[in-house]
Design an enzyme around this catalytic site. Sequence first.
Site, PDB file in Angstrom:
ATOM      1  N   SER A  29     -31.603 -15.519  16.663  1.00  0.00           N
ATOM      2  CA  SER A  29     -30.576 -14.518  16.415  1.00  0.00           C
ATOM      3  C   SER A  29     -30.846 -13.274  17.281  1.00  0.00           C
ATOM      4  O   SER A  29     -30.908 -13.392  18.502  1.00  0.00           O
ATOM      5  CB  SER A  29     -30.534 -14.185  14.919  1.00  0.00           C
ATOM      6  OG  SER A  29     -29.356 -13.499  14.585  1.00  0.00           O
ATOM      7  N   HIS A  43     -26.604 -20.351   9.883  1.00  0.00           N
ATOM      8  CA  HIS A  43     -27.348 -19.454  10.763  1.00  0.00           C
ATOM      9  C   HIS A  43     -28.853 -19.707  10.697  1.00  0.00           C
ATOM     10  O   HIS A  43     -29.558 -19.558  11.689  1.00  0.00           O
ATOM     11  CB  HIS A  43     -27.038 -18.003  10.379  1.00  0.00           C
ATOM     12  CG  HIS A  43     -27.430 -17.008  11.413  1.00  0.00           C
ATOM     13  ND1 HIS A  43     -26.818 -16.923  12.647  1.00  0.00           N
ATOM     14  CD2 HIS A  43     -28.386 -16.039  11.417  1.00  0.00           C
ATOM     15  CE1 HIS A  43     -27.359 -15.947  13.358  1.00  0.00           C
ATOM     16  NE2 HIS A  43     -28.324 -15.401  12.633  1.00  0.00           N
TER      17      HIS A  43
END
Length: 254
Positions: free
Chosen positions: A95, A228
């Site tokens: 990320s 995610h």
Amino acid sequence: MSTSVTCSQQWIRRYHPKPERRMTLVALPHAGGSASYFHPLSAALGDDVEVLAVQYPGRQDRRHEALVGSVHELADQVALALMPWAGPIALFGHSMGATVAYEVARRLQEGGSPAAALIVSARRAPSVVRADGFHELDDETLLKEVLLLGGSDAALALDEELLRLTMPVLRNDFRAVATYRCTRTEPLTTPITALVGSADPRVTVGEVEEWRRHTSTGFSLHVFDGGHFYLAEHAEAVTGLLRSTLAPHMSEAN
């Protein structure tokens, strides 16, 4: 003691020192994340890959230090911290950490010691600009957005006291990501491997595939089922992919 050695001690955590290492993997965490997120990976990669987990200021043992609100400044400090390390180095960022890893790769290349590999996870390419504005949300809405991502760190934030301590870090990191702009457009000479969850609510497979534009030497894309934080669901598969990605570079180093 030199500046780079002092910086290394501040920024790098070695959970499993491996004197026989043939590769050093620098792991950079997500927004709100800390070095300890990579403790399991450090143990799982075996004796020939040592993980250097990056600890950003403002969390865990660095919680009393001032936060860094710029991806470029984070990358400057991490690149400095890596100067004392000899041998092949690869970068792995998840990320926000993927963007920081990319900027560190740029600095290593410009310094004449390009990374052996850049592995990016759950993050759109630097050339893909999208205004998220998470840092401008109120605390309650920001927490909902973090929980939507599904990370274990986000679940901990349900504790009211921990939330109070965590919010400034999350807001700072989201601001750093939102204000980041890629200032260099020429491709890296480092090959890039990109990973993403098929159901990630914040990044599309297409946005991750754009990472291919940022290297001149090789690109591969791997899509996992999940969101995610797909890494938690596919820890064994991700570890295997990392080892297979690093293996050719370890061979070249010996």
